[in-house]
Design an enzyme around this catalytic site. Structure first.
Site, PDB file in Angstrom:
ATOM      1  N   ASP A  27      34.166  34.700  50.991  1.00 18.15           N
ATOM      2  CA  ASP A  27      35.033  34.343  49.872  1.00 18.15           C
ATOM      3  C   ASP A  27      34.699  32.941  49.382  1.00 18.15           C
ATOM      4  O   ASP A  27      34.363  32.061  50.179  1.00 18.15           O
ATOM      5  CB  ASP A  27      36.498  34.409  50.331  1.00 18.15           C
ATOM      6  N   GLY A  28      34.789  32.750  48.075  1.00 14.01           N
ATOM      7  CA  GLY A  28      34.647  31.415  47.512  1.00 14.01           C
ATOM      8  C   GLY A  28      33.466  31.207  46.582  1.00 14.01           C
ATOM      9  O   GLY A  28      33.224  30.081  46.131  1.00 14.01           O
ATOM     10  N   ASN A  29      32.729  32.263  46.283  1.00 18.03           N
ATOM     11  CA  ASN A  29      31.575  32.101  45.382  1.00 18.03           C
ATOM     12  C   ASN A  29      31.985  31.565  44.012  1.00 18.03           C
ATOM     13  O   ASN A  29      31.335  30.667  43.458  1.00 18.03           O
ATOM     14  CB  ASN A  29      30.849  33.433  45.196  1.00 18.03           C
ATOM     15  N   GLY A  30      33.052  32.140  43.465  1.00 17.73           N
ATOM     16  CA  GLY A  30      33.499  31.725  42.137  1.00 17.73           C
ATOM     17  C   GLY A  30      33.973  30.285  42.110  1.00 17.73           C
ATOM     18  O   GLY A  30      33.656  29.528  41.187  1.00 17.73           O
ATOM     19  N   HIS A  44      27.457  33.570  43.147  1.00 14.56           N
ATOM     20  CA  HIS A  44      27.034  34.780  43.856  1.00 14.56           C
ATOM     21  C   HIS A  44      25.584  34.657  44.330  1.00 14.56           C
ATOM     22  O   HIS A  44      25.247  35.110  45.435  1.00 14.56           O
ATOM     23  CB  HIS A  44      27.195  36.003  42.957  1.00 14.56           C
ATOM     24  N   SER A  72      34.687  44.788  47.582  1.00 17.73           N
ATOM     25  CA  SER A  72      35.855  45.593  47.945  1.00 17.73           C
ATOM     26  C   SER A  72      36.127  46.643  46.877  1.00 17.73           C
ATOM     27  O   SER A  72      35.642  46.552  45.740  1.00 17.73           O
ATOM     28  CB  SER A  72      37.082  44.686  48.109  1.00 17.73           C
ATOM     29  N   ASN A  75      37.402  45.109  43.771  1.00 17.64           N
ATOM     30  CA  ASN A  75      36.538  44.248  42.956  1.00 17.64           C
ATOM     31  C   ASN A  75      36.133  44.873  41.629  1.00 17.64           C
ATOM     32  O   ASN A  75      35.629  44.165  40.735  1.00 17.64           O
ATOM     33  CB  ASN A  75      35.280  43.844  43.729  1.00 17.64           C
ATOM     34  N   TRP A  76      36.355  46.189  41.465  1.00 21.34           N
ATOM     35  CA  TRP A  76      36.052  46.827  40.181  1.00 21.34           C
ATOM     36  C   TRP A  76      36.951  46.284  39.074  1.00 21.34           C
ATOM     37  O   TRP A  76      36.653  46.453  37.885  1.00 21.34           O
ATOM     38  CB  TRP A  76      36.229  48.339  40.283  1.00 21.34           C
ATOM     39  N   LEU A 202      43.731  39.286  55.138  1.00 24.58           N
ATOM     40  CA  LEU A 202      42.649  40.219  55.467  1.00 24.58           C
ATOM     41  C   LEU A 202      42.138  40.991  54.257  1.00 24.58           C
ATOM     42  O   LEU A 202      41.042  41.553  54.304  1.00 24.58           O
ATOM     43  CB  LEU A 202      43.115  41.198  56.545  1.00 24.58           C
TER      44      LEU A 202
END
Length: 247
Positions: A27-30, A44, A72, A75-76, A202
């Site tokens: 988590d945390g790319n953005g 990403h 996930s 994520n769509w 989670l």
């Protein structure tokens, strides 16, 4: 840490020792990209470099299974352009990294309904899985279009269908029976579950399998994660005492 440090972690006989299975919510790319005034896809791409470094570190440590939450089922809901970028990065990763995985004895496994990504990506994934199926140095599990609740529902539905058809006695269904129908069947449960970026939830990841996992939430954004961060996480795990409900 040096290679000697890796040996020390593996040889430790105090606390929990070395985890067999490490699972990571990446988590945390953005946020990494936003802090640098870059487009999200840059985060990403940097995150893909962190994946490469973490896989190499896991192999160095001797971890048996590394599971990465890559995409996930929720994520769509992200913008179509970002989803397209993520699919392109996945294709690039498979084409560029499969040689290294195969050469280093890493077996690739995918959990989740990954065929929704389309026939080209599904074929690349199938080919990579088949090419590495005999590898034994480490198993790399990628969660793609994965959601734990959906996984449990699919397993429960399959058991219900077998019960209705008379192939299984409902009274004989237990935790092991359900576990054998999950995407992660034949894999050890995660010993250590890490989430990066400071979030402490989670997010529908390995809800069944992580029942007794040690949880570690770190503030590091995923693109900044790598060898040192994984070594530190494993060292933290090694200092813990696991009771599994006992004394």
């Amino acid at each position: 840490m040096s290679a000697a440090s890796a040996s020390t972690l593996r040889a430790s006989d105090g606390g929990a020792g070395l985890p067999r299975h490490v699972a990571i919510i990446m988590d945390g790319n953005g946020r990494w990209a936003k802090a640098r005034h870059l487009p999200r896809v840059a985060g990403h791409r940097k995150g893909a470099e962190a994946v490469r470094a973490t896989i190499r570190a896991a192999r160095e440590l001797g971890i048996e299974v590394l599971t990465l939450y890559a995409f996930s089922s929720e994520n769509w809901r992200r913008p179509e352009e970002e989803v397209s970028d993520l699919k392109g990065l996945l294709r690039h990763y498979l084409l560029g990294e499969i040689e290294e995985l195969a050469a280093n004895g890493v077996r690739l496994r995918v959990i989740g309904e990954y065929r929704r990504f389309g026939p080209e990506l599904a074929r690349l994934l199938d080919d990579a899985i088949e090419r590495t199926v005999g590898n034994r140095a480490m198993t790399l599990v990628i969660a793609l279009n994965y959601g734990a609740q959906d996984e449990i529902v699919r397993a429960a539905r399959a058991l219900a269908e077998d019960a209705l058809a008379g192939r299984i006695d409902p009274a004989a269904i237990d935790a092991e029976t359900l576990d054998a129908r999950l995407d992660t069947r034949e894999l050890p449960p995660p010993d250590l579950l890490i989430r990066t970026s400071g979030e402490r939830r989670l997010s529908n990841f390995l809800l069944w399998q992580a029942a007794y996992a040690e949880l570690l939430f770190v503030d590091t954004l995923w693109p900044d994660f790598g060898r040192e961060a994984l070594f530190a996480a494993v060292a933290d795990y090694g200092r813990r005492e696991r009771r599994f409900g006992g004394l």
